[in-house]
Design an enzyme around this catalytic site. Structure first.
Site, mmCIF file in Angstrom:
data_model
loop_
_atom_site.group_PDB
_atom_site.id
_atom_site.type_symbol
_atom_site.label_atom_id
_atom_site.label_comp_id
_atom_site.label_asym_id
_atom_site.label_seq_id
_atom_site.Cartn_x
_atom_site.Cartn_y
_atom_site.Cartn_z
ATOM 1 N N TYR A 144 -6.928 -15.364 -82.966
ATOM 2 C CA TYR A 144 -7.110 -16.266 -81.823
ATOM 3 C C TYR A 144 -7.709 -15.476 -80.669
ATOM 4 C CZ TYR A 144 -5.910 -19.469 -77.983
ATOM 5 O OH TYR A 144 -5.958 -20.310 -76.886
ATOM 6 N N ASP A 239 -10.023 -7.422 -79.237
ATOM 7 C CA ASP A 239 -9.260 -8.323 -78.383
ATOM 8 C C ASP A 239 -7.835 -7.770 -78.293
ATOM 9 O OD1 ASP A 239 -7.773 -10.283 -77.200
ATOM 10 O OD2 ASP A 239 -8.634 -11.942 -78.360
ATOM 11 N N LYS A 267 -2.411 -10.884 -70.452
ATOM 12 C CA LYS A 267 -0.972 -10.706 -70.697
ATOM 13 C C LYS A 267 -0.377 -9.527 -69.901
ATOM 14 C CE LYS A 267 -0.866 -13.768 -74.544
ATOM 15 N NZ LYS A 267 -1.841 -13.986 -75.579
HETATM 16 C C1 LIG Z 1 -3.128 -14.986 -75.575
HETATM 17 C C2 LIG Z 1 -4.370 -14.527 -76.242
HETATM 18 C C3 LIG Z 1 -5.644 -14.914 -75.805
HETATM 19 C C4 LIG Z 1 -5.845 -15.959 -74.746
HETATM 20 O O1 LIG Z 1 -5.377 -15.565 -73.519
HETATM 21 P P1 LIG Z 1 -5.096 -16.707 -72.399
HETATM 22 O O2 LIG Z 1 -4.718 -15.913 -71.202
HETATM 23 O O3 LIG Z 1 -4.005 -17.544 -72.951
HETATM 24 O O4 LIG Z 1 -6.365 -17.444 -72.218
HETATM 25 C C5 LIG Z 1 -6.739 -14.338 -76.390
HETATM 26 N N1 LIG Z 1 -6.622 -13.427 -77.360
HETATM 27 C C6 LIG Z 1 -5.414 -13.024 -77.818
HETATM 28 C C7 LIG Z 1 -5.344 -11.988 -78.878
HETATM 29 C C8 LIG Z 1 -4.256 -13.579 -77.296
HETATM 30 O O5 LIG Z 1 -3.076 -13.209 -77.778
#
Ligand SMILES: *Cc1c(COP(=O)(O)O)cnc(C)c1O
Length: 430
Positions: A144, A239, A267
């Site tokens: 994701y 990511d 995060k």
């Molecule tokens: C949470 C997450 C996102 C998206 O971040 P948001 O701040 O919710 O837009 C993208 N990549 C990874 C790996 C994530 O865990």
């Protein structure tokens, strides 16, 4: 468990917001119940609006690595608040958080702050396409990367949980440049590159996938991604929105010893406030406006409160070198305890863990990719979730999410959780 107030608030919320929530997994639909509304949190504990307390393993989906309402972060925020909340002009706080990252993560030479992980990834892809002059992006099923159009393809977690294949509203034309391959499949990646490598702008991957449950990359897969992207002059984008400052201060790229061209964060770097960032090679980052032609902007980007929470969170992590060992030790204790129960009750379950990220999958097969993750018994997870919640343990409300631990998850917290797990197993599997 009394949940009168939560129920009333949820009913009200349903009349105000689609599904009553501002982010789908909060709805608890995957575990077949209504959500509890949270009143406050302190350390490892959150308390709902009916006065029920829970040991929290969601931690706002990862950011609260210091536990809720860390006194140092709160003190800094209170002070920052007095100075005004936003100027749309530079502040030194931006330098402070930026240098915390640039000085400590060797792959990040320049960085740009945005407001969410979605925004960070979306812009990193635009930049990669501009830098390479190519259109295609390779991503992996079950990974994701936020909800931008081009990436809502086989995107794990929320989508996996809700059973939506991608999403309506995303035009074919937007995703036709998104190629997907199975996670941890080196051969598939090599084959794709041999066929269309010169059209691929970037490979984007979660180095430890956390959005189909915890599924780590193999060392070989990480190595392969670096090799083929170098060979074909594509960019490698890691990511690390979830893993950055979580699995190690320098993130998963440190564990795998892989140097990406670009890294995306969010995060933990926001310490519980909305922040995202992407950064990497200077020669790539210098294409960003206003230095270069690639446009991106944000009214509240680098916001003083968000920078303050992020800086003080990272500062504390950096200056307490033992924190990552402690997190690892505590989570290992949890893993061992759960493994013992799985054996004792003869449950078909698999545990994956990297540092303080952990998932229990209700399948007896190893979970290494999207396909094997989807074999999990989600009904059984739902049952386990509900039994645990009843006993004061707040787990992620989906089989396909990671548990997170904070520095406040001490021995007593782990013991209490394992005791609840034993009682839950007793209730379900006896
Ligand atoms: C949470 C997450 C996102 C998206 O971040 P948001 O701040 O919710 O837009 C993208 N990549 C990874 C790996 C994530 O865990």
């Amino acid at each position: 468990m009394n949940n009168e107030n939560s129920r009333a608030m949820y009913e009200r919320a349903l009349t105000l917001m689609p599904g009553g929530v501002n982010s789908p997994v909060r709805s608890f639909s995957a575990v077949d119940m209504d959500p509890v509304f949270i009143q406050h949190g302190k350390g490892a504990t959150i308390t709902d609006v009916d006065g029920n307390s829970y040991l929290d393993y969601v931690l706002s989906w990862g950011p609260m690595i210091l536990g809720h309402a860390d006194p140092d972060v709160i003190r800094a925020l209170e002070k920052a608040l007095q100075n005004g909340t936003s100027f749309g002009a530079p502040t030194e706080l931006e330098n402070m958080l930026a240098s915390m990252i640039v000085d400590n993560v060797s792959s990040v030479e320049r960085i740009r702050m945005v407001n969410s992980g979605t925004e960070a990834v979306m812009t990193a892809l635009r930049l990669a396409r501009a830098f390479t002059g190519r259109s295609k992006i390779l991503k992996f099923s079950g990974n994701y990367h936020g909800h931008s159009d081009g990436l809502l393809v086989q995107a794990g977690s929320g989508i996996m949980t809700q059973g939506i294949p991608g999403s309506p509203g995303v035009p074919e034309s937007v995703v036709e440049n998104t190629i997907t391959a199975p996670y941890n499949d080196e051969n598939a990646v090599r084959k794709l590159f041999s066929e269309q490598g010169h059209e691929i702008a970037a490979v984007i991957a979660e180095p430890v996938a956390g959005n189909m449950g915890v599924v780590p990359m193999t060392m070989e897969f990480a190595q392969t991604l670096r090799e083929v992207t170098e060979e074909y002059e594509s960019l490698l984008i890691l990511d690390e929105v979830m893993t950055g400052f979580r699995v190690a201060f320098e993130g998963a790229q440190y564990l795998y010893n892989v140097k990406p061209d670009l890294t995306c964060y969010s995060k933990i770097i926001g310490g519980g406030l909305p922040v995202g960032a992407f950064g990497g090679r200077f020669d790539v980052m210098k294409l960003m406006a206003p230095k270069g032609p690639v446009y991106q902007a944000g009214t509240l980007s680098g916001n003083p409160l968000a920078m303050t929470a992020g800086y003080h969170t990272l500062h504390k992590l950096l200056n307490n070198g033992h924190i990552y060992q402690q997190l690892d030790r505590q989570t290992m204790k949890m893993e061992r305890g759960l493994r013992t129960l799985i054996q004792e009750y003869d449950v078909k379950a698999t545990i994956n863990r990297v540092g303080s990220m952990l998932s229990i999958f209700f399948t007896d097969q190893p979970v290494t990719d999207y396909e094997s993750a989807s074999k999990s018994d989600t009904d059984m997870y739902g049952q386990f979730f509900r039994e645990m919640l009843e006993r004061g343990i707040y787990l992620p409300p989906s089989q396909f999410e990671s548990w997170f631990l904070s520095v406040c998850h001490d021995d007593q917290v782990i013991d209490q959780t394992l005791e609840a797990a034993r009682d839950s197993f007793e209730a379900i599997f006896k």
